[in-house]
Design a protein around this motif. Structure first.
Motif, PDB file in Angstrom:
ATOM      1  N   LEU A  89       0.811  -1.222   0.000  1.00  0.00           N
ATOM      2  CA  LEU A  89       0.000   0.000   0.000  1.00  0.00           C
ATOM      3  C   LEU A  89       0.842   1.269   0.000  1.00  0.00           C
ATOM      4  O   LEU A  89       0.314   2.354  -0.210  1.00  0.00           O
ATOM      5  CB  LEU A  89      -0.926   0.019   1.226  1.00  0.00           C
ATOM      6  N   TYR A  90       2.139   1.139   0.273  1.00  0.00           N
ATOM      7  CA  TYR A  90       2.991   2.315   0.431  1.00  0.00           C
ATOM      8  C   TYR A  90       4.150   2.290  -0.543  1.00  0.00           C
ATOM      9  O   TYR A  90       4.726   1.260  -0.814  1.00  0.00           O
ATOM     10  CB  TYR A  90       3.511   2.404   1.872  1.00  0.00           C
ATOM     11  N   ASP A  91       4.476   3.460  -1.044  1.00  0.00           N
ATOM     12  CA  ASP A  91       5.631   3.624  -1.914  1.00  0.00           C
ATOM     13  C   ASP A  91       6.239   4.994  -1.582  1.00  0.00           C
ATOM     14  O   ASP A  91       5.785   5.687  -0.676  1.00  0.00           O
ATOM     15  CB  ASP A  91       5.245   3.511  -3.384  1.00  0.00           C
ATOM     16  N   GLY A  92       7.265   5.365  -2.317  1.00  0.00           N
ATOM     17  CA  GLY A  92       7.940   6.641  -2.055  1.00  0.00           C
ATOM     18  C   GLY A  92       7.015   7.835  -2.154  1.00  0.00           C
ATOM     19  O   GLY A  92       7.098   8.778  -1.353  1.00  0.00           O
ATOM     20  N   THR A  93       6.106   7.820  -3.104  1.00  0.00           N
ATOM     21  CA  THR A  93       5.180   8.937  -3.275  1.00  0.00           C
ATOM     22  C   THR A  93       4.260   9.071  -2.068  1.00  0.00           C
ATOM     23  O   THR A  93       4.063  10.163  -1.540  1.00  0.00           O
ATOM     24  CB  THR A  93       4.339   8.742  -4.560  1.00  0.00           C
ATOM     25  N   ARG A  94       3.716   7.953  -1.612  1.00  0.00           N
ATOM     26  CA  ARG A  94       2.834   8.002  -0.441  1.00  0.00           C
ATOM     27  C   ARG A  94       3.605   8.376   0.813  1.00  0.00           C
ATOM     28  O   ARG A  94       3.083   9.074   1.672  1.00  0.00           O
ATOM     29  CB  ARG A  94       2.130   6.662  -0.258  1.00  0.00           C
ATOM     30  N   ALA A  95       4.847   7.928   0.932  1.00  0.00           N
ATOM     31  CA  ALA A  95       5.658   8.289   2.096  1.00  0.00           C
ATOM     32  C   ALA A  95       5.918   9.791   2.122  1.00  0.00           C
ATOM     33  O   ALA A  95       5.816  10.432   3.168  1.00  0.00           O
ATOM     34  CB  ALA A  95       6.980   7.515   2.083  1.00  0.00           C
TER      35      ALA A  95
END
Length: 132
Positions: A89-95
């Motif tokens: 559910l998480y990637d660099g953009t979401r982080a």
């Protein structure tokens, strides 16, 4: 060994999930004592709502008192984090979005402690250690 760093990462992860330090205390000695002797409260109990059981178990493993009970290495920790079902559910953009949205409030909270908090500081004067 490097598993001390994994303990620190567990403490950071705990704070990111709960918004609270692993242990609180009136003095730095009290906080350090709790780090040495007490088991942390599970993040879900601290939050009052469930979090992913695998992530919670991994964070608590990082906070194990005995280094041998922590993940064997940072690579092992990374692999286990990536194996968590919610990792997809998480990637660099979401982080970055999370940091942009919540970072200012977290920084403000850490820069201006509430009136019932005291700065945890300890100084040791080693110049006179031989006099005793």
């Amino acid at each position: 060994d490097a598993r001390a760093d994994l303990y620190a990462l567990g403490a950071v992860g705990y704070y990111l999930l709960t918004g609270k330090h692993v242990f609180d205390g009136r003095t730095i000695v009290e906080v350090c004592s709790k780090h040495l002797l007490e088991a942390p409260v599970a993040p879900s109990a601290r939050l009052g709502k469930p979090i992913s059981a695998d992530l919670e178990a991994l964070l608590l493993e990082c906070l194990a008192k005995a280094p041998g009970d922590r993940p064997a290495s940072a690579a092992s920790l990374r692999d286990r984090l990536l194996a968590c079902p919610d990792a997809a559910l998480y990637d660099g953009t979401r982080a970055r979005s999370w940091g942009k949205d919540r970072g200012p409030a977290l920084r403000a909270a850490s820069e201006s402690p509430s009136s019932d908090e005291r700065a945890l500081t300890m100084a040791v004067d080693l110049r006179r250690r031989d006099a005793a």
